[in-house]
Design a protein around this motif. Structure first.
Motif, PDB file in Angstrom:
ATOM      1  N   ASP A 132       0.858  -1.195   0.000  1.00 47.01           N
ATOM      2  CA  ASP A 132       0.000   0.000   0.000  1.00 47.01           C
ATOM      3  C   ASP A 132       0.891   1.240   0.000  1.00 47.01           C
ATOM      4  OD1 ASP A 132      -1.883   1.969   0.322  1.00 47.01           O
ATOM      5  OD2 ASP A 132      -2.988   0.931   1.926  1.00 47.01           O
ATOM      6  N   THR A 133       1.291   1.686  -1.182  1.00 50.04           N
ATOM      7  CA  THR A 133       2.192   2.838  -1.277  1.00 50.04           C
ATOM      8  C   THR A 133       1.531   4.124  -0.779  1.00 50.04           C
ATOM      9  OG1 THR A 133       1.518   3.130  -3.584  1.00 50.04           O
ATOM     10  CG2 THR A 133       3.541   1.885  -3.198  1.00 50.04           C
ATOM     11  N   VAL A 134       0.222   4.235  -0.968  1.00 55.38           N
ATOM     12  CA  VAL A 134      -0.478   5.450  -0.522  1.00 55.38           C
ATOM     13  C   VAL A 134      -0.416   5.577   1.005  1.00 55.38           C
ATOM     14  CG1 VAL A 134      -2.696   6.645  -0.424  1.00 55.38           C
ATOM     15  CG2 VAL A 134      -2.006   5.469  -2.521  1.00 55.38           C
TER      16      VAL A 134
ATOM     17  N   THR B 186       3.114   6.401   2.080  1.00 50.08           N
ATOM     18  CA  THR B 186       3.409   7.811   1.815  1.00 50.08           C
ATOM     19  C   THR B 186       2.774   8.702   2.871  1.00 50.08           C
ATOM     20  OG1 THR B 186       3.471   7.342  -0.567  1.00 50.08           O
ATOM     21  CG2 THR B 186       3.278   9.648   0.088  1.00 50.08           C
TER      22      THR B 186
ATOM     23  N   GLN C 204       7.498   5.802  -7.483  1.00 50.32           N
ATOM     24  CA  GLN C 204       6.735   4.594  -7.774  1.00 50.32           C
ATOM     25  C   GLN C 204       5.312   4.928  -8.205  1.00 50.32           C
ATOM     26  OE1 GLN C 204       6.946   2.022  -4.333  1.00 50.32           O
ATOM     27  NE2 GLN C 204       9.193   2.039  -4.309  1.00 50.32           N
ATOM     28  N   GLN C 205       4.771   6.010  -7.666  1.00 45.52           N
ATOM     29  CA  GLN C 205       3.396   6.391  -8.000  1.00 45.52           C
ATOM     30  C   GLN C 205       3.321   7.352  -9.176  1.00 45.52           C
ATOM     31  OE1 GLN C 205       1.026   7.043  -4.075  1.00 45.52           O
ATOM     32  NE2 GLN C 205       3.180   7.085  -3.455  1.00 45.52           N
TER      33      GLN C 205
END
Length: 416
Positions: free
Chosen positions: A251-253, A256, A282-283
């Motif tokens: 879960d990159t969000v 972040t 990455q996003q």
């Protein structure tokens, strides 16, 4: 609170030894070694004035080296600033001991030359024990007790030979200097000898501090650096970074968001900024990388890390070729730095960006002159440099640099 670089107590001594040779050349260590070497010129003053001034300079040298020992023993990875607080009893005791050794050596040179080498060997063998005893006991009477020397040497084992070898090297350096000073011009020999001696003194005391740090429990010491780092939240930052690394693949969000919340509270270490930029990449958040670049550059400039800020600038320019800092002070400082580092292309890019964005800023004449100098290095851009100087000369008639602008324009006109 500025970030504290903490040395790992578990790092193998060979690794700390290899890194130790660069210790006097990092940060405040290099600045202090250079300053002390140059101050040795006071020894050229006439008669007793020069001799007395030299004694004070050597006292300052041993005082700083002693502070490095105590700083390292307390777990700090980087050299201390000159004004850092330390144990006055221990530090000035170390200064007194080393001045006494110097006095013995001078007496031997003048009256008993055949005793100089035995003196140097003896002092090289026992000084580390005296120095380290003063550092962790702070007791002069105990430090000069031969029975205590045996206790200290036994506690360190074969590792004790490291500072002994450096002390011998320092003694040899002093002897060599007495010869080479007569062969080289004194104005050159004096600072070279002084820098070498200061470097070796700081190195020896740093490595003794490493040895104490790695055995601090044996001597009843509790290193200060880890405690201050914990108070400043650095342990929490490391825990947060581990949490972000574990969360990012899924879960990159969310990862972040954790970093954003942290960086909004206080100055964040480089590791968190780098992790944040990796997540933005990455996003595919191009604009987010540029906005963060502006914020991080300003923070780095405020912390005196202009070279790292220049690296962030180059990364941002790779994303947007027209990118420049959004603050004229930051832009001007990075333009000057890149020019000093012979990075002509980026320096010229910053100068042009500055002149376009802030044409009436008080630093505009300085930046314009810098741009003209850079342009003049290319024969095909000399005409642009001349036009720029003409514009500056007419636009800033009352500026303190007006005369210098005209002089630079005249020199450019004479250049074929």
């Amino acid at each position: 609170m500025p970030r504290i670089e903490v040395a790992s107590v578990d790092a193998p001594f060979p690794e700390r030894l290899r890194g130790g040779f660069g210790y006097p050349l990092r940060g405040s260590g290099l600045a202090t070694c250079v300053a002390l070497a140059l101050i040795h010129y006071v020894g050229l003053l006439p008669s007793y004035i020069g001799a007395l001034a030299s004694i004070f300079v050597w006292a300052a040298t041993w005082r700083y080296a002693a502070t490095c020992l105590l700083h390292t023993a307390n777990g700090y990875a980087d050299p201390p600033d000159v004004g850092v607080e330390s144990s006055d009893t221990s530090a000035w005791g170390l200064v007194a001991i080393h001045l006494l050794v110097v006095a013995f050596c001078v007496i031997a040179i003048v009256f008993y030359p055949h005793l100089l080498v035995p003196f140097l060997i003896l002092f090289a063998l026992v000084l580390p024990a005296i120095d380290m005893s003063l550092a962790f006991d702070g007791n002069m009477a105990l430090a000069i007790n031969p029975l205590n020397w045996a206790r200290v040497i036994g506690a360190f084992g074969s590792a004790y030979l490291i500072p002994v070898a450096i002390n011998l090297l320092l003694g040899i350096t002093i002897v060599i200097a007495s010869v080479t000073t007569a062969l080289l011009p004194q104005l050159l020999a004096l600072p070279l000898f002084a820098f070498a001696s200061t470097y070796l003194a700081v190195l020896a005391f740093h490595l003794m501090g490493v040895m104490i740090h790695q055995r601090h429990e044996r001597f009843g010491l509790e290193p200060e650096a880890p405690k201050l780092a914990k108070i400043g939240g650095q342990d929490a930052d490391e825990d947060l970074l581990a949490e972000v690394d574990a969360l990012a693949p899924h879960d990159t969000v969310a990862a972040t968001s954790l970093l954003v919340a942290r960086m909004q509270n206080r100055v964040a270490p480089t590791s968190l900024h780098l992790a944040y930029r990796r997540l933005l990449q990455q996003q595919g958040f191009r604009d987010g990388l540029l906005v963060h670049g502006q914020i991080w550059m300003a923070s780095l400039i405020a912390q005196g890390e202009a070279k790292r800020a220049l690296g962030v600038l180059q990364e941002c320019c790779g994303i947007d070729a027209d990118f420049i800092p959004d603050d004229p002070r930051t832009c001007a400082e990075l333009a000057d730095l890149s020019a000093r580092l012979s990075m002509r292309r980026i320096a010229l890019h910053l100068c042009r960006g500055f002149l376009n964005a802030w044409p009436r800023d008080t630093q505009t004449p300085h930046i314009g002159m810098l741009a003209a100098r850079l342009l003049a290095e290319d024969p095909e851009q000399k005409s642009e440099a001349a036009r720029l100087l003409d514009t500056l000369e007419s636009a800033w008639p009352d500026h303190p640099l007006h005369a210098e602008i005209g002089l630079q324009r005249s020199r450019l006109a004479r250049t074929p």
